[in-house]
Design a protein around this motif. Structure first.
Motif, PDB file in Angstrom:
ATOM      1  N   PHE A  41     -86.588  46.156  55.870  1.00  0.00           N
ATOM      2  CA  PHE A  41     -85.293  46.473  55.276  1.00  0.00           C
ATOM      3  C   PHE A  41     -84.302  46.353  56.431  1.00  0.00           C
ATOM      4  CE2 PHE A  41     -88.390  48.931  52.731  1.00  0.00           C
ATOM      5  CZ  PHE A  41     -88.158  48.338  51.496  1.00  0.00           C
ATOM      6  N   MET A  42     -83.333  45.480  56.308  1.00  0.00           N
ATOM      7  CA  MET A  42     -82.488  45.126  57.437  1.00  0.00           C
ATOM      8  C   MET A  42     -81.548  46.240  57.895  1.00  0.00           C
ATOM      9  SD  MET A  42     -83.878  42.399  58.226  1.00  0.00           S
ATOM     10  CE  MET A  42     -82.877  41.922  59.598  1.00  0.00           C
ATOM     11  N   GLN A  43     -81.487  47.306  57.177  1.00  0.00           N
ATOM     12  CA  GLN A  43     -80.788  48.504  57.640  1.00  0.00           C
ATOM     13  C   GLN A  43     -81.787  49.649  57.514  1.00  0.00           C
ATOM     14  OE1 GLN A  43     -77.739  47.501  54.725  1.00  0.00           O
ATOM     15  NE2 GLN A  43     -76.241  48.104  56.260  1.00  0.00           N
ATOM     16  N   MET A  44     -82.180  50.211  58.642  1.00  0.00           N
ATOM     17  CA  MET A  44     -83.161  51.314  58.619  1.00  0.00           C
ATOM     18  C   MET A  44     -82.572  52.578  58.009  1.00  0.00           C
ATOM     19  SD  MET A  44     -85.994  50.134  59.707  1.00  0.00           S
ATOM     20  CE  MET A  44     -86.888  51.620  60.021  1.00  0.00           C
ATOM     21  N   SER A  45     -81.265  52.750  58.146  1.00  0.00           N
ATOM     22  CA  SER A  45     -80.580  53.887  57.554  1.00  0.00           C
ATOM     23  C   SER A  45     -79.240  53.416  57.019  1.00  0.00           C
ATOM     24  CB  SER A  45     -80.378  54.996  58.586  1.00  0.00           C
ATOM     25  OG  SER A  45     -79.731  56.105  57.985  1.00  0.00           O
ATOM     26  N   THR A  46     -78.960  53.751  55.784  1.00  0.00           N
ATOM     27  CA  THR A  46     -77.731  53.338  55.114  1.00  0.00           C
ATOM     28  C   THR A  46     -77.055  54.578  54.547  1.00  0.00           C
ATOM     29  OG1 THR A  46     -78.752  51.238  54.520  1.00  0.00           O
ATOM     30  CG2 THR A  46     -76.804  51.874  53.272  1.00  0.00           C
ATOM     31  N   THR A  47     -75.748  54.697  54.740  1.00  0.00           N
ATOM     32  CA  THR A  47     -74.988  55.829  54.200  1.00  0.00           C
ATOM     33  C   THR A  47     -74.041  55.319  53.124  1.00  0.00           C
ATOM     34  OG1 THR A  47     -75.097  56.989  56.310  1.00  0.00           O
ATOM     35  CG2 THR A  47     -73.394  57.706  54.769  1.00  0.00           C
ATOM     36  N   ILE A  48     -74.046  56.015  51.979  1.00  0.00           N
ATOM     37  CA  ILE A  48     -73.143  55.670  50.883  1.00  0.00           C
ATOM     38  C   ILE A  48     -72.510  56.941  50.326  1.00  0.00           C
ATOM     39  CG2 ILE A  48     -74.439  53.603  50.227  1.00  0.00           C
ATOM     40  CD1 ILE A  48     -75.425  55.270  47.767  1.00  0.00           C
ATOM     41  N   ALA A  49     -71.487  56.751  49.515  1.00  0.00           N
ATOM     42  CA  ALA A  49     -70.810  57.870  48.856  1.00  0.00           C
ATOM     43  C   ALA A  49     -71.625  58.329  47.648  1.00  0.00           C
ATOM     44  CB  ALA A  49     -69.419  57.444  48.409  1.00  0.00           C
ATOM     45  N   THR A  50     -71.519  59.605  47.329  1.00  0.00           N
ATOM     46  CA  THR A  50     -72.136  60.134  46.112  1.00  0.00           C
ATOM     47  C   THR A  50     -71.583  59.357  44.921  1.00  0.00           C
ATOM     48  OG1 THR A  50     -72.333  62.311  47.107  1.00  0.00           O
ATOM     49  CG2 THR A  50     -72.448  62.211  44.712  1.00  0.00           C
ATOM     50  N   GLY A  51     -72.461  58.941  44.040  1.00  0.00           N
ATOM     51  CA  GLY A  51     -72.063  58.123  42.902  1.00  0.00           C
ATOM     52  C   GLY A  51     -72.089  56.637  43.211  1.00  0.00           C
ATOM     53  N   GLY A  52     -72.387  56.298  44.459  1.00  0.00           N
ATOM     54  CA  GLY A  52     -72.441  54.896  44.875  1.00  0.00           C
ATOM     55  C   GLY A  52     -73.795  54.277  44.594  1.00  0.00           C
ATOM     56  N   SER A  53     -73.864  52.984  44.822  1.00  0.00           N
ATOM     57  CA  SER A  53     -75.109  52.277  44.537  1.00  0.00           C
ATOM     58  C   SER A  53     -75.554  51.437  45.731  1.00  0.00           C
ATOM     59  CB  SER A  53     -74.950  51.385  43.309  1.00  0.00           C
ATOM     60  OG  SER A  53     -73.972  50.397  43.551  1.00  0.00           O
ATOM     61  N   VAL A  54     -76.860  51.221  45.771  1.00  0.00           N
ATOM     62  CA  VAL A  54     -77.462  50.354  46.779  1.00  0.00           C
ATOM     63  C   VAL A  54     -78.166  49.227  46.039  1.00  0.00           C
ATOM     64  CG1 VAL A  54     -79.164  50.160  48.637  1.00  0.00           C
ATOM     65  CG2 VAL A  54     -77.784  52.239  48.417  1.00  0.00           C
ATOM     66  N   THR A  55     -77.942  48.008  46.513  1.00  0.00           N
ATOM     67  CA  THR A  55     -78.645  46.845  45.988  1.00  0.00           C
ATOM     68  C   THR A  55     -79.520  46.292  47.101  1.00  0.00           C
ATOM     69  OG1 THR A  55     -76.860  46.297  44.459  1.00  0.00           O
ATOM     70  CG2 THR A  55     -78.390  44.519  45.030  1.00  0.00           C
ATOM     71  N   TRP A  56     -80.797  46.171  46.835  1.00  0.00           N
ATOM     72  CA  TRP A  56     -81.728  45.553  47.775  1.00  0.00           C
ATOM     73  C   TRP A  56     -81.942  44.121  47.315  1.00  0.00           C
ATOM     74  CZ3 TRP A  56     -82.131  50.512  46.004  1.00  0.00           C
ATOM     75  CH2 TRP A  56     -82.203  51.527  46.959  1.00  0.00           C
ATOM     76  N   LYS A  57     -81.846  43.165  48.237  1.00  0.00           N
ATOM     77  CA  LYS A  57     -82.052  41.749  47.888  1.00  0.00           C
ATOM     78  C   LYS A  57     -83.130  41.171  48.781  1.00  0.00           C
ATOM     79  CE  LYS A  57     -79.972  37.404  46.849  1.00  0.00           C
ATOM     80  NZ  LYS A  57     -78.771  36.680  46.545  1.00  0.00           N
ATOM     81  N   ASN A  58     -84.166  40.624  48.144  1.00  0.00           N
ATOM     82  CA  ASN A  58     -85.290  40.045  48.879  1.00  0.00           C
ATOM     83  C   ASN A  58     -84.946  38.633  49.351  1.00  0.00           C
ATOM     84  OD1 ASN A  58     -87.706  39.339  49.983  1.00  0.00           O
ATOM     85  ND2 ASN A  58     -88.853  39.361  48.064  1.00  0.00           N
ATOM     86  N   LEU A  59     -84.916  38.453  50.659  1.00  0.00           N
ATOM     87  CA  LEU A  59     -84.657  37.143  51.259  1.00  0.00           C
ATOM     88  C   LEU A  59     -85.927  36.534  51.851  1.00  0.00           C
ATOM     89  CD1 LEU A  59     -81.273  37.996  53.021  1.00  0.00           C
ATOM     90  CD2 LEU A  59     -81.638  37.023  50.739  1.00  0.00           C
TER      91      LEU A  59
END
Length: 111
Positions: A41-59
């Protein structure tokens, strides 16, 4: 006296803005994409806002999954070019792995 106070405030603000090394804290983003590449995973730690979303894309040319260690979310197998999105509605720290390649680990911090 009010004029002096306003001048003092203006000077303090100007000095604070010009001070090296100081920055205004930016709020975490509402949406983030985490690439999956080279069996990581190209970011070992990711911070987002509450209510936000994360999309993982397989390359990668190999399939991967995105599975939270607490059972909150689980993607199916993602082939190259496919993605998985999850919306985080509560603040917290969420750890996840690829269930096919368990050495792939990372964390989402929701603020």
């Amino acid at each position: 006296m009010k004029t002096l106070s306003r001048l003092g405030l203006a000077a303090a603000l100007a000095l604070a803005c010009a001070a090296p090394g100081l920055s205004v804290a930016q709020p975490p983003p509402a949406a983030v994409t985490v690439p999956i590449k080279n069996f990581a995973f190209m970011q070992m730690s990711t911070t987002i806002a509450t209510g936000g979303s994360v999309t993982w894309k397989n390359l990668d040319g190999e399939p991967h999954t995105v599975v939270s260690t607490d059972g909150l979310f689980r993607s199916g197998g993602l082939d190259e070019g496919e993605s998985f999105t999850f919306k985080f509605i509560r603040p917290g720290v969420y750890k996840y792995v690829c269930s096919i390649h368990p050495q792939m680990k990372a964390t989402i911090v929701v603020r």
